[in-house]
Design an enzyme around this catalytic site. Structure first.
Site, PDB file in Angstrom:
ATOM      1  CE  LYS A 169      51.296  38.646  37.555  1.00 34.76           C
ATOM      2  NZ  LYS A 169      50.482  39.860  37.439  1.00 34.76           N
ATOM      3  CG  PHE A 205      45.988  44.497  39.387  1.00 36.11           C
ATOM      4  CD1 PHE A 205      46.033  45.302  40.518  1.00 36.11           C
ATOM      5  CD2 PHE A 205      47.127  43.787  39.036  1.00 36.11           C
ATOM      6  CE1 PHE A 205      47.195  45.400  41.288  1.00 36.11           C
ATOM      7  CE2 PHE A 205      48.294  43.872  39.805  1.00 36.11           C
ATOM      8  CZ  PHE A 205      48.326  44.683  40.935  1.00 36.11           C
ATOM      9  CG  ASP A 245      47.919  44.782  31.988  1.00 35.06           C
ATOM     10  OD1 ASP A 245      48.631  43.775  31.816  1.00 35.06           O
ATOM     11  OD2 ASP A 245      47.772  45.335  33.103  1.00 35.06           O
TER      12      ASP A 245
HETATM   13  C1  LIG Z   1      50.590  41.270  37.828  1.00 30.52           C
HETATM   14  C2  LIG Z   1      49.952  42.265  36.949  1.00 30.52           C
HETATM   15  C3  LIG Z   1      50.420  43.582  36.851  1.00 30.52           C
HETATM   16  C4  LIG Z   1      51.556  44.107  37.694  1.00 30.52           C
HETATM   17  O1  LIG Z   1      52.740  43.429  37.499  1.00 30.52           O
HETATM   18  P1  LIG Z   1      53.945  43.585  38.575  1.00 30.52           P
HETATM   19  O2  LIG Z   1      55.031  42.752  37.986  1.00 30.52           O
HETATM   20  O3  LIG Z   1      53.437  43.089  39.880  1.00 30.52           O
HETATM   21  O4  LIG Z   1      54.291  45.023  38.631  1.00 30.52           O
HETATM   22  C5  LIG Z   1      49.791  44.424  35.958  1.00 30.52           C
HETATM   23  N1  LIG Z   1      48.763  44.012  35.217  1.00 30.52           N
HETATM   24  C6  LIG Z   1      48.281  42.755  35.269  1.00 30.52           C
HETATM   25  C7  LIG Z   1      47.152  42.344  34.400  1.00 30.52           C
HETATM   26  C8  LIG Z   1      48.845  41.842  36.162  1.00 30.52           C
HETATM   27  O5  LIG Z   1      48.337  40.617  36.258  1.00 30.52           O
END
Ligand SMILES: *Cc1c(COP(=O)(O)O)cnc(C)c1O
Length: 409
Positions: free
Chosen positions: A256, A141, A226
């Site tokens: 985050k 994700f 990521d």
């Molecule tokens: C939450 C998340 C995203 C997206 O972040 P947003 O602030 O919602 O755009 C991307 N990658 C990972 C691994 C995430 O947990």
């Protein structure tokens, strides 16, 4: 009942909010540390922390003070001007990581967009504009923008939004042979979460990340991590890649926890990987504004502390030990425990959505996840006492899940 209201009754009715979320009819008015106080007066133990955002707990006194002080001075100027807070946070981030340079945005998705653009621009700058392919993985994700859903390994996010963008490739999780066979003269970058979050707290095998790093070096491919969810001390190290020798990325997206609840995201890169990103290549109106940077600096000062990482490993160790007991006592409910540090996945045999409700009935908040998991993503400063309270609540949720399964059988 009209067709419209019948549809909306499946979730919390709202006439004026786009219906993209499946919401629980529960609202909060106040938080303190790992506690959330609902509008109806009930108190909840928060083991999801706004999905790994409130890493220092709710209403953290230090962050509150910094926010108040900065709010009275300056919120926003524009990236036309020098922003000292950006320079300070970028220095702190680069001092602590592989990176040389940072771009600030407001979310994880924006950090991912910047990472993908940086990777492609690098090859363009090198005179290899055909190197466009971004290789991602099943279960990953990366966010909800058009670029991020194309990088993510979940086809359902693409549904209805037109054909998938070209040059995004998805391979099986942990399939190094497939990676080796796919990386070639048109590959720009490999993108992965060292520990998958939404996919269900799945960590890449350490040795494989090293193999991927080596393959990237051999082929001139950029490696993007990521660490939006697993980074910033959640894994028990400042970044999850630090668990593995010699497996650092060229580019990394974080967000985050970075603002402790204030929207801050960042794309980190080596000077080499970022060499194509010059004046005019990218930008963001709000990104890195003085208010965000003040809070981000204060949050990062706490998140970078080795004592916090030691604490995370202790609490994670406690959870791991207690949860393995749960697997033994409830083999009909709990299948497996996984993840790293305080990104913990509990893979269930009973439906995860129901289990989250059982936990909520015990006034424990946990997150869902792919592969029928629930995730524990508590504030990183959760105490052992709070962790043991969470375990007692999880135990009762398991009992409820067992009773429900028996009644249904
Ligand atoms: C939450 C998340 C995203 C997206 O972040 P947003 O602030 O919602 O755009 C991307 N990658 C990972 C691994 C995430 O947990």
């Amino acid at each position: 009942m009209t067709e419209k209201s019948a549809h909306q009754s499946a979730t919390v009715p709202s006439d004026h909010i786009m219906g993209v979320y499946s919401r629980t009819p529960l609202a909060f008015e106040r938080g303190e540390g790992a506690r959330l106080y609902a509008t109806d007066g009930d108190v909840y133990l928060d083991c999801m922390a706004g999905i790994a955002v409130n890493a220092l707990g709710h209403a953290n006194p230090k962050l509150v003070q910094v926010l108040k002080d900065q709010a009275e001075k300056l919120w926003h100027v524009s990236n036309i001007f020098t922003i000292p807070g950006q320079e300070a946070l970028a220095k702190a981030l680069t001092d602590a990581t592989f990176a040389d340079v940072v771009f600030f945005g407001n979310s994880g998705s924006e950090a991912i967009e910047c990472a993908i653009k940086t990777a492609r621009k690098y090859h363009w700058k090198n005179g290899q504009p055909e190197r466009l392919d971004i290789i991602g993985f099943e279960g990953s994700f990366h966010g909800r923008t058009l670029g991020a859903i194309n990088a993510s390994g979940n086809p359902s996010y693409l549904e209805g939004f037109g054909p998938p963008l070209p040059n995004f490739i998805h391979l099986g999780f942990g399939d190094f042979e497939a990676i080796k066979a796919t990386v070639g003269p048109t590959t720009a970058a490999i993108i992965l979460e060292p520990v998958q979050g939404e996919g269900g707290a799945r960590a890449w095998p350490d040795a494989m990340l090293k193999q991927i790093r080596d393959l990237c070096d051999e082929t001139g491919t950029l490696l993007i991590y990521d660490e939006i969810q697993c980074g910033l001390s959640r894994s028990g190290r400042l970044f999850a890649y630090e668990w593995i020798d010699g497996a650092q990325p060229d580019i990394m997206a974080i967000a985050k926890a970075l603002g402790g609840g204030f929207p801050v995201g960042a794309c980190l890169a080596t000077a080499e990987a970022a060499k194509g990103m010059v004046v005019g290549s990218h930008g963001s109106t709000y990104g890195g504004n003085p208010l965000a940077m003040a809070v981000g600096q204060a949050a990062f000062e706490e998140l970078v502390k080795p004592e916090l990482q030691t604490h995370v490993r202790e609490v994670a160790g406690y959870f791991t030990q207690q949860l393995s007991g749960l697997v033994q006592r409830f083999p009909d409910v709990v299948e497996d425990i996984r993840g790293r540090g305080l990104l913990i996945g509990i893979k269930l045999k009973t439906p995860n959505r129901e289990f989250m409700q059982h936990a909520r009935d015990e006034h424990l908040l946990i997150a869902g996840g792919g592969d029928n998991c629930v995730r524990l993503l508590p504030p990183l400063n959760l105490t052992i006492k709070e962790a043991s309270e969470a375990m007692a609540k999880l135990e009762r949720a398991c009992e409820t899940a067992r009773a429900r399964a028996k009644a249904a059988a």
